[in-house]
Scaffold this motif. Structure first.
Motif, PDB file in Angstrom:
ATOM      1  N   GLU A  30      39.049  12.454  87.730  1.00  0.00           N
ATOM      2  CA  GLU A  30      39.543  11.078  87.762  1.00  0.00           C
ATOM      3  C   GLU A  30      38.423  10.188  87.236  1.00  0.00           C
ATOM      4  OE1 GLU A  30      42.278   8.282  90.624  1.00  0.00           O
ATOM      5  OE2 GLU A  30      40.907   9.694  91.585  1.00  0.00           O
TER       6      GLU A  30
ATOM      7  N   ARG B 245      40.944   4.296  92.695  1.00  0.00           N
ATOM      8  CA  ARG B 245      41.227   5.729  92.676  1.00  0.00           C
ATOM      9  C   ARG B 245      42.602   6.002  93.281  1.00  0.00           C
ATOM     10  NH1 ARG B 245      37.003   7.618  97.442  1.00  0.00           N
ATOM     11  NH2 ARG B 245      38.288   6.990  99.206  1.00  0.00           N
TER      12      ARG B 245
ATOM     13  N   ARG C  75      49.021   8.352  91.623  1.00  0.00           N
ATOM     14  CA  ARG C  75      48.193   7.937  90.492  1.00  0.00           C
ATOM     15  C   ARG C  75      47.586   6.575  90.778  1.00  0.00           C
ATOM     16  NH1 ARG C  75      44.818   7.236  86.958  1.00  0.00           N
ATOM     17  NH2 ARG C  75      45.176   7.491  84.709  1.00  0.00           N
TER      18      ARG C  75
ATOM     19  N   LEU D  59      43.198  10.609  84.244  1.00  0.00           N
ATOM     20  CA  LEU D  59      43.367  11.640  85.267  1.00  0.00           C
ATOM     21  C   LEU D  59      43.756  12.910  84.526  1.00  0.00           C
ATOM     22  CD1 LEU D  59      43.586  12.465  88.310  1.00  0.00           C
ATOM     23  CD2 LEU D  59      46.032  11.917  88.124  1.00  0.00           C
TER      24      LEU D  59
ATOM     25  N   THR E 293      42.774   4.261  87.531  1.00  0.00           N
ATOM     26  CA  THR E 293      41.621   4.688  86.748  1.00  0.00           C
ATOM     27  C   THR E 293      42.024   4.959  85.301  1.00  0.00           C
ATOM     28  OG1 THR E 293      42.019   6.932  87.560  1.00  0.00           O
ATOM     29  CG2 THR E 293      40.329   5.637  88.682  1.00  0.00           C
TER      30      THR E 293
END
Length: 315
Positions: free
Chosen positions: A90, A100, A23, A29, A26
């Motif tokens: 994302e 990212r 993860r 997700l 951002t």
């Protein structure tokens, strides 16, 4: 969506798939299972949709999620009959500050095995399918504005609503504009408590306008918020001299879409946009909290967009 990286993989409902990743930072997700692909005549049904709040992620941000015909459990999601595609989104709010993550997929029973050698018949079939998909996608995205935008009154926006297609943690507001060179469409919307809020312009071909070299989209993070908690966007061809200018880039007609994602509550009309049309020369006197920015300040905003996209796409 200019703020989103999209990933997709075709699935078989009777097979098991392992999705592993890390993860990033951002804003959102999300994962979605569809029962088909988009076509010129229909939008596929969403069989499941959730974001990373529903999966277990370790202290280093790593996760492993399985999709298959088995019984649902922690980090295991059952593929319903007809499951055909996994879509992962994302989503960035801060193009400069957010990073990212990483994601990959494999079929559980095929790890370490090589696919069969390609034959001329198989290649012929694949290229034939690729050609059909290309034509279908062109027709599909030409149909999208008619389905979702053009039947609405021009220069208006809908109240926030759950996005068609079943992305359950997203609401959207949509519309289409038709503006002369001396006209402006002012969109006023509250700054949301949602982790992601964004607005974008698109062409009648259902293609995002150039969001790298022009400001044709803005997130809540990128937008100037007035002291009353409202964001005021000015959609126009000519420069109104404000930070929240959304450039038409020569497209007299186009579509507008606002999105809110990673929601923890349903939105109401009070969370949505209000629209006012005016002449471009009226913006300085009619726009509350009008504050002009210089050409060099606006150029800095464009430079930040260019750097943000380069970092996102190239690392």
């Amino acid at each position: 969506n200019p703020d989103t990286l999209y990933f997709h993989s075709y699935l078989r409902a009777d097979a098991e798939y392992v999705v592993t990743g890390r993860r990033g930072t951002t804003a959102d997700l999300s994962f979605q299972i569809l029962n088909g692909d988009y076509s010129p005549v229909e939008v596929p049904d969403s069989l499941a949709a959730f974001d990373d709040r529903e999966i277990e992620i370790d202290e280093h941000g790593n996760f492993e999620v399985r999709f298959g015909p088995g019984k649902a459990g922690p980090n295991y999601f059952t593929l319903a009959p007809g499951s055909a595609m996994l879509v992962v989104r994302e989503v960035y709010s801060d193009w400069a500050g957010e990073q990212r993550g990483m994601i990959r997929i494999r079929r559980a029973d095929k790890a370490g095995a090589a696919p069969p050698a390609l034959t001329m018949d198989a290649l012929t079939k694949r290229y034939g399918v690729a050609g059909k998909i290309l034509l279908s996608r062109l027709k599909t995205f030409l149909a999208f504005p008619e389905w979702f935008y053009l039947k609405l009154p021009v220069n208006t926006l809908t109240p926030p609503r759950s996005t068609p297609g079943g992305l359950t943690t997203q609401f959207s507001s949509v519309g289409h504009y038709d503006l002369g060179e001396d006209e402006a469409m002012v969109v006023t919307v509250p700054l949301s408590d949602a982790p992601y809020q964004g607005i974008q312009l698109g062409s009648m071909w259902y293609v995002s306008l150039d969001y790298i070299n022009h400001q044709t989209s803005l997130t809540g993070h990128q937008s100037k918020v007035d002291s009353d908690g409202m964001i005021r966007f000015v959609i126009s061809e000519r420069d109104p001299g404000v930070a929240n200018w959304l450039e038409c880039t020569g497209h007299r007609r186009g579509y507008v879409q606002l999105r809110w994602q990673r929601l923890s509550r349903d939105l109401t009309p009070a969370d949505g946009p209000a629209v006012e049309l005016m002449r471009i020369d009226q913006v300085p006197t009619k726009l509350p909290f009008y504050e002009r920015i210089s050409a060099s300040e606006y150029a800095d905003r464009i430079a930040a967009r260019q750097a943000g996209v380069a970092t996102r796409m190239l690392g």
